[in-house]
Scaffold this motif. Sequence first.
Motif, PDB file in Angstrom:
ATOM      1  N   VAL A   1      30.363  53.515 -64.717  1.00 43.64           N
ATOM      2  CA  VAL A   1      28.990  53.182 -63.888  1.00 43.64           C
ATOM      3  C   VAL A   1      28.096  54.525 -63.946  1.00 43.64           C
ATOM      4  O   VAL A   1      26.765  54.116 -63.968  1.00 43.64           O
ATOM      5  N   MET A   2      28.465  55.637 -64.165  1.00 46.76           N
ATOM      6  CA  MET A   2      27.276  56.590 -64.335  1.00 46.76           C
ATOM      7  C   MET A   2      26.584  56.370 -65.487  1.00 46.76           C
ATOM      8  O   MET A   2      25.252  56.381 -65.687  1.00 46.76           O
ATOM      9  N   ASP A   3      27.190  56.036 -66.720  1.00 47.27           N
ATOM     10  CA  ASP A   3      26.638  55.557 -67.941  1.00 47.27           C
ATOM     11  C   ASP A   3      25.542  54.503 -67.942  1.00 47.27           C
ATOM     12  O   ASP A   3      24.590  54.412 -68.372  1.00 47.27           O
ATOM     13  N   ALA A   4      26.360  53.354 -67.362  1.00 43.85           N
ATOM     14  CA  ALA A   4      25.291  52.143 -67.256  1.00 43.85           C
ATOM     15  C   ALA A   4      24.169  52.347 -66.284  1.00 43.85           C
ATOM     16  O   ALA A   4      23.116  51.926 -66.531  1.00 43.85           O
ATOM     17  N   VAL A   5      24.195  53.310 -65.276  1.00 50.30           N
ATOM     18  CA  VAL A   5      23.140  53.570 -64.332  1.00 50.30           C
ATOM     19  C   VAL A   5      22.009  54.273 -64.919  1.00 50.30           C
ATOM     20  O   VAL A   5      20.915  54.291 -64.989  1.00 50.30           O
ATOM     21  N   THR A   6      22.627  55.296 -65.828  1.00 51.10           N
ATOM     22  CA  THR A   6      21.943  56.139 -66.401  1.00 51.10           C
ATOM     23  C   THR A   6      20.920  55.308 -67.622  1.00 51.10           C
ATOM     24  O   THR A   6      19.864  55.761 -67.614  1.00 51.10           O
ATOM     25  N   ALA A   7      21.458  54.592 -68.400  1.00 52.17           N
ATOM     26  CA  ALA A   7      20.927  53.858 -69.384  1.00 52.17           C
ATOM     27  C   ALA A   7      19.810  52.828 -68.814  1.00 52.17           C
ATOM     28  O   ALA A   7      18.853  52.837 -69.174  1.00 52.17           O
ATOM     29  N   GLN A   8      20.224  52.282 -67.643  1.00 50.62           N
ATOM     30  CA  GLN A   8      19.121  51.454 -67.001  1.00 50.62           C
ATOM     31  C   GLN A   8      17.964  52.117 -66.332  1.00 50.62           C
ATOM     32  O   GLN A   8      16.744  51.627 -66.612  1.00 50.62           O
ATOM     33  N   VAL A   9      18.258  53.384 -65.856  1.00 49.72           N
ATOM     34  CA  VAL A   9      16.908  53.897 -65.100  1.00 49.72           C
ATOM     35  C   VAL A   9      16.244  54.355 -66.222  1.00 49.72           C
ATOM     36  O   VAL A   9      15.107  54.471 -66.038  1.00 49.72           O
ATOM     37  N   GLN A  10      16.783  54.569 -67.400  1.00 50.18           N
ATOM     38  CA  GLN A  10      15.802  54.930 -68.653  1.00 50.18           C
ATOM     39  C   GLN A  10      15.063  53.768 -69.243  1.00 50.18           C
ATOM     40  O   GLN A  10      14.052  54.236 -69.630  1.00 50.18           O
ATOM     41  N   ASP A  11      15.535  52.720 -68.848  1.00 51.60           N
ATOM     42  CA  ASP A  11      14.791  51.466 -69.386  1.00 51.60           C
ATOM     43  C   ASP A  11      13.789  51.171 -68.412  1.00 51.60           C
ATOM     44  O   ASP A  11      12.524  51.019 -68.452  1.00 51.60           O
ATOM     45  N   PHE A  12      14.172  50.677 -67.154  1.00 58.84           N
ATOM     46  CA  PHE A  12      13.269  50.749 -65.948  1.00 58.84           C
ATOM     47  C   PHE A  12      14.234  50.376 -64.705  1.00 58.84           C
ATOM     48  O   PHE A  12      15.259  50.197 -64.666  1.00 58.84           O
ATOM     49  N   THR A  13      13.476  50.572 -63.483  1.00 61.31           N
ATOM     50  CA  THR A  13      14.114  50.492 -62.256  1.00 61.31           C
ATOM     51  C   THR A  13      14.086  49.558 -61.400  1.00 61.31           C
ATOM     52  O   THR A  13      14.711  49.276 -60.614  1.00 61.31           O
TER      53      THR A  13
END
Length: 444
Positions: free
Chosen positions: A75-87
């Motif tokens: 979950v942490m990895d997925a959220v971190t990657a998505q935040v770096q793309d767009f929120t």
Amino acid sequence: MITQQRVLATQIPGPRSVQMQQRKLAAVADGVGTGLPVYVEAAEGGIVRDVDGNQLIDFGSGIAVTSVGNRNQRVMDAVTAQVQDFTHTCFMVTPYEEYLEVCEALAEVTPGDHAKKSALFNSGAEAVENAVKIARHATGRSAVVAFDHGYHGRTNLTMALTAKNMPYKDGFGPFAGEVYRAPMAYPYRWLTGEKQCADEAFDAFTSMVHAQVGEQNCAAVILEPIQGEGGFIVPPAGWTRRVADWCREHGILFVADEVQSGFCRTGDWFASDHEGVVPDLMTTAKGIAGGMPLAAVTGRAELMDAVHGGGLGGTYGGNPVACAAALASIETMREEDLAGRAREIEAVLVPRLQALADSTGVIGEVRGRGAMIAIELVSDLDLKTPAPQLAAAVNAACHERGLVTLTCGTYGNVFRFLPPLTIGDDLLAEGLDILEEAFAQALR
């Protein structure tokens, strides 16, 4: 990393938490309650650490939300990657693949092999409200039937569906109309006894719909396969399927509210799976996204498509960060067989709780399924007199010993156990030791 062990560095709550609680009282509306006023700075797995350095064993999972454990790596990895793309873009304005992937995953894991579609929202109450909208639009009918002891949310419509007055409904009416309530099959408290419960509750339900609503006017029947806030009430075997089959015979949509019972919590992907019930519509939230706010309505494709374009949605519904968390959570549930782990937790909890019932004489029933287990406290085993004061005393004694526990039930006398599905057996055992100590203190 947080060590998976209980630590009592100060009394509970500690001085920093006490200070923050004073800030809360000054700045936050009193209507927003606090069950255990320890202020959290970190959490992982089955442990919550507060601002005073206390580490508490978590038997609540944020009310069945952090089923995959806090700080789950996927979950942490997925959220971190998505935040770096767009929120955020709003799916209704410029869509994105993560929303599609969650809907595809829901079509795969929810009951039934028919064509399914989903719509994503922010909370369980939103999902329930939209399920009712879909049911009314698809059937052209207006009435909705819910059950005694049921809980479906805090919006105006979902308060109407919810049975318990205080604290959920008191003073907030008038509520939405065309909502009716049927007796719930509650074996422990069925007046003529558990053996009669299934048939009599079913007859009472069908008679009520026929006499007070009219089958031809009923859009949907909504039921929690295991009731949550009402006290983890498990209906008799086969009863839910009977209700669903009867609904289908009369063109009434059967809506399973799996907000609290879904996503491996009960030892299956969904509580409906246990008896082979295939709902027309299903609402989910809580455990879906590892702590991120997300909810869904999943249903038969032709029903979901009955609503006109633009009739469903919301600014934040299906937020991309929450969707990324959901995909990681579902992957974790599948890869780590968390449904199987829920059954293992049940095998630890139930014998210990039954032994506690035998030794204390104040537990009327141990019930539930998987990692959704409850005990109902009574002051008289024969009369089944609810004992909410005892429940509150045991709850307080658990808290001061560093165990996060939750009460529930229409009468405020039920303990519910909702540990993270990733919790270790050692923490489970220690938590049960603490519970026994709390009972001994409260009963002295």
